[in-house]
Design a protein around this motif. Sequence first.
Motif, PDB file in Angstrom:
ATOM      1  N   ARG A   1       0.830  -1.212   0.000  1.00 24.02           N
ATOM      2  CA  ARG A   1       0.000   0.000   0.000  1.00 24.02           C
ATOM      3  C   ARG A   1       0.865   1.263   0.000  1.00 24.02           C
ATOM      4  O   ARG A   1       0.624   2.203  -0.747  1.00 24.02           O
ATOM      5  N   THR A   2       1.888   1.259   0.848  1.00 21.61           N
ATOM      6  CA  THR A   2       2.776   2.420   0.946  1.00 21.61           C
ATOM      7  C   THR A   2       3.565   2.639  -0.342  1.00 21.61           C
ATOM      8  O   THR A   2       3.668   3.757  -0.847  1.00 21.61           O
ATOM      9  N   VAL A   3       4.108   1.562  -0.885  1.00 24.26           N
ATOM     10  CA  VAL A   3       4.938   1.678  -2.086  1.00 24.26           C
ATOM     11  C   VAL A   3       4.085   2.025  -3.312  1.00 24.26           C
ATOM     12  O   VAL A   3       4.473   2.859  -4.138  1.00 24.26           O
TER      13      VAL A   3
ATOM     14  N   GLU B   1       3.309   5.650  -3.300  1.00 26.44           N
ATOM     15  CA  GLU B   1       4.464   6.497  -3.596  1.00 26.44           C
ATOM     16  C   GLU B   1       4.897   6.408  -5.058  1.00 26.44           C
ATOM     17  O   GLU B   1       5.198   7.431  -5.689  1.00 26.44           O
ATOM     18  N   LYS B   2       4.896   5.199  -5.620  1.00 27.81           N
ATOM     19  CA  LYS B   2       5.482   4.995  -6.944  1.00 27.81           C
ATOM     20  C   LYS B   2       4.489   4.574  -8.022  1.00 27.81           C
ATOM     21  O   LYS B   2       4.844   4.539  -9.195  1.00 27.81           O
ATOM     22  N   GLY B   3       3.277   4.243  -7.632  1.00 27.73           N
ATOM     23  CA  GLY B   3       2.310   3.772  -8.611  1.00 27.73           C
ATOM     24  C   GLY B   3       2.530   2.311  -8.937  1.00 27.73           C
ATOM     25  O   GLY B   3       3.532   1.697  -8.545  1.00 27.73           O
TER      26      GLY B   3
ATOM     27  N   GLU C   1      -9.347  -0.565  -0.150  1.00 26.00           N
ATOM     28  CA  GLU C   1      -9.524   0.883  -0.075  1.00 26.00           C
ATOM     29  C   GLU C   1     -10.901   1.310  -0.597  1.00 26.00           C
ATOM     30  O   GLU C   1     -11.540   2.211  -0.043  1.00 26.00           O
ATOM     31  N   MET C   2     -11.356   0.662  -1.641  1.00 22.22           N
ATOM     32  CA  MET C   2     -12.672   0.975  -2.179  1.00 22.22           C
ATOM     33  C   MET C   2     -13.771   0.686  -1.166  1.00 22.22           C
ATOM     34  O   MET C   2     -14.689   1.486  -0.973  1.00 22.22           O
ATOM     35  N   ARG C   3     -13.669  -0.464  -0.505  1.00 21.92           N
ATOM     36  CA  ARG C   3     -14.678  -0.816   0.488  1.00 21.92           C
ATOM     37  C   ARG C   3     -14.623   0.129   1.684  1.00 21.92           C
ATOM     38  O   ARG C   3     -15.661   0.501   2.240  1.00 21.92           O
TER      39      ARG C   3
ATOM     40  N   ASP D   1      -2.639   7.529   1.647  1.00 22.91           N
ATOM     41  CA  ASP D   1      -2.009   6.598   0.705  1.00 22.91           C
ATOM     42  C   ASP D   1      -3.060   5.846  -0.097  1.00 22.91           C
ATOM     43  O   ASP D   1      -2.925   5.654  -1.314  1.00 22.91           O
ATOM     44  N   GLY D   2      -4.120   5.401   0.584  1.00 24.20           N
ATOM     45  CA  GLY D   2      -5.175   4.683  -0.108  1.00 24.20           C
ATOM     46  C   GLY D   2      -5.852   5.531  -1.162  1.00 24.20           C
ATOM     47  O   GLY D   2      -6.154   5.056  -2.268  1.00 24.20           O
ATOM     48  N   PHE D   3      -6.084   6.788  -0.853  1.00 22.64           N
ATOM     49  CA  PHE D   3      -6.732   7.678  -1.819  1.00 22.64           C
ATOM     50  C   PHE D   3      -5.841   7.887  -3.038  1.00 22.64           C
ATOM     51  O   PHE D   3      -6.314   7.901  -4.169  1.00 22.64           O
ATOM     52  N   ARG D   4      -4.546   8.047  -2.812  1.00 19.70           N
ATOM     53  CA  ARG D   4      -3.627   8.220  -3.937  1.00 19.70           C
ATOM     54  C   ARG D   4      -3.658   7.005  -4.857  1.00 19.70           C
ATOM     55  O   ARG D   4      -3.578   7.130  -6.079  1.00 19.70           O
TER      56      ARG D   4
END
Length: 232
Positions: free
Chosen positions: A47-49, A52-54, A92-94, A129-132
């Motif tokens: 999730r974090t990576v 940050e990087k897509g 994240e969607m849920r 992060d989830g929103f990104r």
Amino acid sequence: MMAIVATDTSSNSANGAGGGRPAPVRRARRVRMTGAERRQQLLDIGRTVFAEKGFEGTSVEEIAAKAGVSKPVVYEHFGGKEGLYAVVVDREMRQLLDMVTGALTAGHPRELLEQAAFALLDYIETYKDGFRILVRDSPVAQSTGSFASLISDIATQVEDILGLEFKARGFDPKLAGLYAHALVGMVALTGQWWVDARRPKKPEVAAHLVNLAWHGLGNLEAKPRMIGHRKV
């Protein structure tokens, strides 16, 4: 064996004290993760990576290295980067859908708008992060769900509420879907901008969103205020 067994230093310490030898260094035991714990660790790191990087900029090698495991462990749990990404996106969607639909409890239409705006901004603030990840474009997102489809799901919930209000006011309830998507889309796109700008503060952003939705450009309030109890 050293990775899983701690060194026993009780007798050596005594000998060291008498013979002048330094006491050996204690080695901590390595605690093995359960399968569920390892899976959650990989999800958190992924999730974090991904944020940050897509998707394209992230590799299984990097995720495995950050988790302190080999690549096969990632494949064992998710089948590869695509599988890991799909699970992250689905969670994240849920999370966002539950936050928005769960917030719609008021009876007054304007307060419902306030609640929907706050719920989305709350998600952006808490799960940045989830929103990104949700607003990024990637081939995987198209097969497992995208931000656009998520917004459509939320709009469907709002449509039911608007339909009842339209009918009570003598408006055509068939237009409720159009207005629901317009309102939810406006809040969502503003949220995409606010995730980086972070100004003005959340209550002010929500107030201005509701101001535009409720009054229209022709009747905007110079200093909009919230009618609900939520202020922060």
